[in-house]
Design a protein around this motif. Structure first.
Motif, mmCIF file in Angstrom:
data_model
loop_
_atom_site.group_PDB
_atom_site.id
_atom_site.type_symbol
_atom_site.label_atom_id
_atom_site.label_comp_id
_atom_site.label_asym_id
_atom_site.label_seq_id
_atom_site.Cartn_x
_atom_site.Cartn_y
_atom_site.Cartn_z
ATOM 1 N N LEU A 66 -5.219 -23.721 34.014
ATOM 2 C CA LEU A 66 -5.928 -24.752 33.185
ATOM 3 C C LEU A 66 -7.301 -24.126 32.633
ATOM 4 C CD1 LEU A 66 -6.218 -27.329 31.738
ATOM 5 C CD2 LEU A 66 -7.371 -28.041 33.823
ATOM 6 N N ILE A 67 -8.040 -23.631 33.541
ATOM 7 C CA ILE A 67 -9.415 -22.954 33.041
ATOM 8 C C ILE A 67 -9.126 -21.612 32.405
ATOM 9 C CG2 ILE A 67 -11.366 -21.955 34.215
ATOM 10 C CD1 ILE A 67 -11.341 -24.200 36.394
ATOM 11 N N ARG A 68 -8.121 -20.975 32.763
ATOM 12 C CA ARG A 68 -7.883 -19.626 31.918
ATOM 13 C C ARG A 68 -7.601 -19.929 30.421
ATOM 14 N NH1 ARG A 68 -3.660 -17.045 34.665
ATOM 15 N NH2 ARG A 68 -5.582 -16.420 36.277
ATOM 16 N N GLN A 69 -6.602 -20.976 30.368
ATOM 17 C CA GLN A 69 -6.354 -21.396 28.916
ATOM 18 C C GLN A 69 -7.301 -21.825 28.078
ATOM 19 O OE1 GLN A 69 -3.160 -20.341 27.564
ATOM 20 N NE2 GLN A 69 -4.256 -21.178 25.664
ATOM 21 N N ALA A 70 -8.042 -22.685 28.644
ATOM 22 C CA ALA A 70 -9.180 -23.419 28.163
ATOM 23 C C ALA A 70 -10.221 -22.370 27.668
ATOM 24 C CB ALA A 70 -9.912 -24.389 28.973
ATOM 25 N N ALA A 71 -10.523 -21.317 28.533
ATOM 26 C CA ALA A 71 -11.327 -20.207 28.222
ATOM 27 C C ALA A 71 -10.938 -19.274 27.073
ATOM 28 C CB ALA A 71 -11.484 -19.059 29.423
ATOM 29 N N ILE A 72 -9.391 -19.080 26.997
ATOM 30 C CA ILE A 72 -8.820 -18.314 25.856
ATOM 31 C C ILE A 72 -8.968 -18.973 24.686
ATOM 32 C CG2 ILE A 72 -6.748 -17.286 24.849
ATOM 33 C CD1 ILE A 72 -6.090 -16.661 27.908
ATOM 34 N N THR A 73 -8.732 -20.469 24.575
ATOM 35 C CA THR A 73 -8.780 -21.202 23.554
ATOM 36 C C THR A 73 -10.340 -21.380 22.872
ATOM 37 O OG1 THR A 73 -6.972 -22.349 24.300
ATOM 38 C CG2 THR A 73 -8.094 -23.656 22.606
ATOM 39 N N ALA A 74 -11.299 -21.510 23.862
ATOM 40 C CA ALA A 74 -12.550 -21.690 23.467
ATOM 41 C C ALA A 74 -13.096 -20.390 22.621
ATOM 42 C CB ALA A 74 -13.422 -21.872 24.493
ATOM 43 N N VAL A 75 -12.388 -19.301 23.228
ATOM 44 C CA VAL A 75 -12.978 -17.922 22.367
ATOM 45 C C VAL A 75 -12.308 -17.710 21.316
ATOM 46 C CG1 VAL A 75 -12.806 -15.575 22.826
ATOM 47 C CG2 VAL A 75 -13.593 -16.788 24.498
ATOM 48 N N LEU A 76 -10.997 -18.044 21.124
ATOM 49 C CA LEU A 76 -10.315 -17.959 20.059
ATOM 50 C C LEU A 76 -10.794 -18.855 18.635
ATOM 51 C CD1 LEU A 76 -6.735 -17.272 21.259
ATOM 52 C CD2 LEU A 76 -8.371 -15.475 20.330
ATOM 53 N N ASN A 77 -11.000 -20.109 19.323
ATOM 54 C CA ASN A 77 -11.357 -21.137 18.236
ATOM 55 C C ASN A 77 -12.839 -21.041 17.616
ATOM 56 O OD1 ASN A 77 -13.137 -22.650 20.083
ATOM 57 N ND2 ASN A 77 -11.387 -24.314 20.135
ATOM 58 N N GLY A 78 -13.803 -20.246 18.454
ATOM 59 C CA GLY A 78 -15.043 -19.686 18.103
ATOM 60 C C GLY A 78 -15.992 -20.836 18.832
ATOM 61 N N THR A 79 -15.624 -21.780 19.641
ATOM 62 C CA THR A 79 -16.800 -22.912 20.118
ATOM 63 C C THR A 79 -17.416 -22.149 21.218
ATOM 64 O OG1 THR A 79 -15.129 -23.751 21.463
ATOM 65 C CG2 THR A 79 -15.298 -24.697 19.272
ATOM 66 N N GLU A 80 -16.651 -21.436 22.098
ATOM 67 C CA GLU A 80 -17.057 -20.802 23.383
ATOM 68 C C GLU A 80 -17.423 -21.797 24.223
ATOM 69 O OE1 GLU A 80 -19.418 -17.254 22.539
ATOM 70 O OE2 GLU A 80 -17.883 -16.317 21.612
ATOM 71 N N ARG A 81 -17.182 -22.821 24.297
ATOM 72 C CA ARG A 81 -17.283 -23.900 25.332
ATOM 73 C C ARG A 81 -15.899 -24.662 25.778
ATOM 74 N NH1 ARG A 81 -21.833 -23.482 22.474
ATOM 75 N NH2 ARG A 81 -23.614 -24.522 23.075
ATOM 76 N N ILE A 82 -16.145 -24.997 27.043
ATOM 77 C CA ILE A 82 -14.810 -25.580 27.563
ATOM 78 C C ILE A 82 -15.440 -27.172 27.671
ATOM 79 C CG2 ILE A 82 -13.374 -25.942 29.601
ATOM 80 C CD1 ILE A 82 -13.633 -23.060 30.103
ATOM 81 N N THR A 83 -14.740 -28.069 26.879
ATOM 82 C CA THR A 83 -15.120 -29.371 26.860
ATOM 83 C C THR A 83 -13.886 -30.241 27.522
ATOM 84 O OG1 THR A 83 -14.062 -29.700 24.748
ATOM 85 C CG2 THR A 83 -16.429 -29.045 24.626
ATOM 86 N N ARG A 84 -14.302 -31.504 27.816
ATOM 87 C CA ARG A 84 -13.048 -32.624 28.225
ATOM 88 C C ARG A 84 -12.259 -32.558 27.405
ATOM 89 N NH1 ARG A 84 -12.893 -36.550 32.289
ATOM 90 N NH2 ARG A 84 -10.643 -37.176 31.910
#
Length: 62
Positions: free
Chosen positions: A10-28
């Motif tokens: 979950l954390i790995r996928q959230a980190a990848i998604t946050a980097v790819l979408n440019g937010t670089e933040r893991i939010t709820r």
């Protein structure tokens, strides 16, 4: 134990998604949008509140 094992992907996928979408933040919101494995989703699926059976309403017949 299943919850801990599901946390890493979950954390790995959230980190990848946050980097790819440019937010670089893991939010709820981001975490809620990621699908977990079947076991984890079944364990944390909200269960509907139990309902009480309705009482029968008798009507008078003319």
């Amino acid at each position: 134990m299943a919850a801990v094992l599901s946390l890493t992907p979950l954390i790995r996928q959230a980190a990848i998604t946050a980097v790819l979408n440019g937010t670089e933040r893991i939010t709820r919101t981001l975490l809620d949008g990621i699908r977990l494995d079947h076991l984890a989703e079944q364990h944390h699926r909200p269960t509907p509140a139990p309902t009480r059976p309705r009482a029968r309403v008798r009507t008078r017949q003319p």
